[in-house]
Design an enzyme around this catalytic site. Structure first.
Site, mmCIF file in Angstrom:
data_model
loop_
_atom_site.group_PDB
_atom_site.id
_atom_site.type_symbol
_atom_site.label_atom_id
_atom_site.label_comp_id
_atom_site.label_asym_id
_atom_site.label_seq_id
_atom_site.Cartn_x
_atom_site.Cartn_y
_atom_site.Cartn_z
ATOM 1 N N HIS A 77 -0.847 -9.325 -3.989
ATOM 2 C CA HIS A 77 -0.059 -8.089 -4.063
ATOM 3 C C HIS A 77 1.418 -8.441 -4.252
ATOM 4 O O HIS A 77 1.784 -9.620 -4.339
ATOM 5 C CB HIS A 77 -0.216 -7.296 -2.763
ATOM 6 C CG HIS A 77 -1.589 -6.753 -2.530
ATOM 7 N ND1 HIS A 77 -1.917 -5.436 -2.718
ATOM 8 C CD2 HIS A 77 -2.738 -7.357 -2.149
ATOM 9 C CE1 HIS A 77 -3.198 -5.243 -2.447
ATOM 10 N NE2 HIS A 77 -3.722 -6.388 -2.101
ATOM 11 N N GLU A 88 1.886 -3.585 -9.430
ATOM 12 C CA GLU A 88 2.258 -4.930 -8.974
ATOM 13 C C GLU A 88 1.866 -5.963 -10.031
ATOM 14 O O GLU A 88 0.936 -6.748 -9.860
ATOM 15 C CB GLU A 88 1.614 -5.183 -7.604
ATOM 16 C CG GLU A 88 2.092 -4.173 -6.563
ATOM 17 C CD GLU A 88 1.245 -4.088 -5.294
ATOM 18 O OE1 GLU A 88 1.482 -3.193 -4.472
ATOM 19 O OE2 GLU A 88 0.322 -4.926 -5.124
ATOM 20 N N GLU A 92 1.824 -11.199 -0.507
ATOM 21 C CA GLU A 92 2.817 -10.278 -1.067
ATOM 22 C C GLU A 92 3.836 -11.171 -1.776
ATOM 23 O O GLU A 92 4.643 -11.839 -1.133
ATOM 24 C CB GLU A 92 3.503 -9.474 0.059
ATOM 25 C CG GLU A 92 2.600 -8.475 0.751
ATOM 26 C CD GLU A 92 2.389 -7.212 -0.081
ATOM 27 O OE1 GLU A 92 3.098 -7.035 -1.085
ATOM 28 O OE2 GLU A 92 1.494 -6.408 0.287
ATOM 29 N N ARG A 94 0.266 3.419 -8.559
ATOM 30 C CA ARG A 94 -0.245 2.442 -7.555
ATOM 31 C C ARG A 94 -1.770 2.527 -7.409
ATOM 32 O O ARG A 94 -2.449 1.503 -7.304
ATOM 33 C CB ARG A 94 0.407 2.760 -6.219
ATOM 34 C CG ARG A 94 -0.196 2.083 -4.982
ATOM 35 C CD ARG A 94 0.455 2.605 -3.719
ATOM 36 N NE ARG A 94 -0.239 2.246 -2.516
ATOM 37 C CZ ARG A 94 0.040 1.157 -1.779
ATOM 38 N NH1 ARG A 94 0.985 0.323 -2.146
ATOM 39 N NH2 ARG A 94 -0.625 0.905 -0.678
ATOM 40 N N HIS A 139 -3.226 -2.961 -6.719
ATOM 41 C CA HIS A 139 -2.245 -1.876 -6.920
ATOM 42 C C HIS A 139 -1.628 -2.045 -8.310
ATOM 43 O O HIS A 139 -1.056 -3.083 -8.622
ATOM 44 C CB HIS A 139 -1.169 -1.914 -5.833
ATOM 45 C CG HIS A 139 -1.693 -1.550 -4.480
ATOM 46 N ND1 HIS A 139 -1.359 -2.251 -3.334
ATOM 47 C CD2 HIS A 139 -2.547 -0.569 -4.099
ATOM 48 C CE1 HIS A 139 -1.991 -1.710 -2.298
ATOM 49 N NE2 HIS A 139 -2.707 -0.678 -2.735
#
Lengths: 99, 308
Positions: free
Chosen positions: B196, B71, B270, B126, B68
């Site tokens: 991510h 990020e 994440e 994104r 993405h």
């Protein structure tokens, strides 16, 4: 200026719907208003007591604030001026370029 | 040159690609560089292979960053991983053992077109940058486009949505290229890791359903060891668990595809933070974020060398 200053005045709201009614009202609000979902990724994933972070264009911040107050939905402003935060994040680049 | 490269700032796509060539040039015994294909806009999809050159059938770990575009901490971590692995090879016996026994395939920027666009035009982009012939909106969510339960719950079939699954599975050249590479090397790739941000979580399959994977105990303990190692750096807590229950249900994700493709250890990180800065994690936090994540990834890789 970075990104031609396009994010001046934009804000990131953190909204926490406390019950199903608020979830429903928030989904309706954010579907109508074009916001950029930071988390979760889409309006369909909004659920009770889970935080919703949305990037709101400067022209829409006042309207969203009014709607949230009207629906008595709890919210806070994570980032009050996105353009400033972007420049802070990569500030060293512009200084580095200048160097 | 490499010694002057600043790993504690965010870099543009061009800078990252130049850095990859330089790492390839200056470390011929540990680094190899190749492209797995071209992006929608025709940019090469570069991958660095890290590891001591030895027998061709070495086990491997795949790590991709920048799926993405917005990020940015992801590509920063992939660069950090390469730097740390190479720099510590001589003095860190654990890392030396990993690079002697494993190959690491590092893809610093998966979504090259989107990343470039997030540097030049829209900081919060994104998706990929593919065109849709019916709608004016562009891009597909590269983490909804894999051929596993494609475009079911947790993905959108509308091209303007941020979780748009695409016109068909692997429609995105970037996804197709990586899927092709991983299919070709499936016998050797023992772990898939996708980086991510943000939420401070370590996720594993399934994303598309509320169910337990067959090797749950092994994966769960690998995740527990990883977040414990991460926490040991600066006391930052990461939640961990199946993506469907820890985050939300999503279909067509890379970790579900990797798992179904036979890679028994598939994880999505994440990274920091939990929303204070969100996608705008300051450069001052690149170092602690990457340092702690390095410990987690080393823990996962070390676990592969043991029997579970």
């Amino acid at each position: 200026s970075l990104y031609s200053n396009r994010y001046t005045g934009d804000q990131v709201f953190r909204i926490t719907p406390g019950n199903d009614e608020e979830v429903h009202a928030l989904r309706k609000m954010l579907t109508r208003m074009k916001v950029d979902f930071w988390q979760p990724n889409s309006v369909s994933l909004i659920c009770q007591n889970a935080t919703v972070d949305v990037h709101v264009k400067r022209n829409d911040t006042r309207g969203l604030r009014a709607h949230l107050k009207q629906e008595n939905i709890h919210y806070g402003v994570l980032i009050s001026n996105l353009q400033k935060e972007i420049e802070k994040q990569t500030g060293s680049h512009s200084s580095r370029k200048r160097r | 040159s490499e010694s002057q490269y600043d790993y504690e700032v965010y870099h543009s796509l061009e800078e990252i690609q130049s850095w990859m060539f330089e790492m390839n040039r200056t470390h011929p015994y540990l680094v190899d560089m190749f492209s797995v294909g071209k992006s929608y806009e025709g940019r090469p999809l570069y991958v660095l292979q890290l590891g001591k050159r030895s027998r061709p059938q070495k086990k491997a770990v795949w790590i991709d960053c920048g799926v993405h575009a917005r990020e940015w901490i992801g590509p920063a971590f992939c660069q950090w991983f390469v730097k740390e692995a190479i720099n510590s090879y001589l003095y860190d016996s654990a890392m030396r053992r990993l690079l002697n026994q494993l190959n690491f395939y590092i893809m610093p920027v998966f979504n090259v077109d989107g990343y470039h666009f997030s540097w030049t035009t829209d900081r919060f982009w994104r998706k990929t940058r593919s065109k849709n012939h019916k709608f004016h909106c562009r891009g597909v969510d590269a983490n909804r486009n894999w051929k596993v339960k494609w475009c079911e719950e947790g993905a959108s079939s509308h091209p303007c949505d941020d979780t748009y699954c695409g016109p068909y599975p692997e429609s995105e050249p970037e996804v197709k290229a990586v899927a092709k590479f991983l299919r070709k090397h499936k016998k050797r790739v023992k772990a898939y890791i996708s980086i991510h941000a943000y939420a401070q979580m370590l996720l594993y399959p399934y994303s598309y359903k509320y169910a337990t994977i067959p090797n749950f105990n092994c994966v769960e303990s690998a995740a527990h060891n990883a977040v414990t190692a991460l926490y040991s750096a600066y006391g930052v807590k990461y939640r961990y668990g199946p993506a469907s229950t820890t985050l939300y249900v999503s279909s067509g994700s890379s970790i579900d595809w990797a798992y179904r493709n036979g890679i028994r250890y598939a994880f999505a990180f994440e990274l920091r933070d939990t929303g204070h800065f969100g996608f705008l994690l300051p450069e001052s936090l690149i170092s602690p974020t990457c340092t702690e994540t390095m410990r987690a990834v080393k823990a996962i890789a070390t676990g592969l060398l043991k029997k579970c």
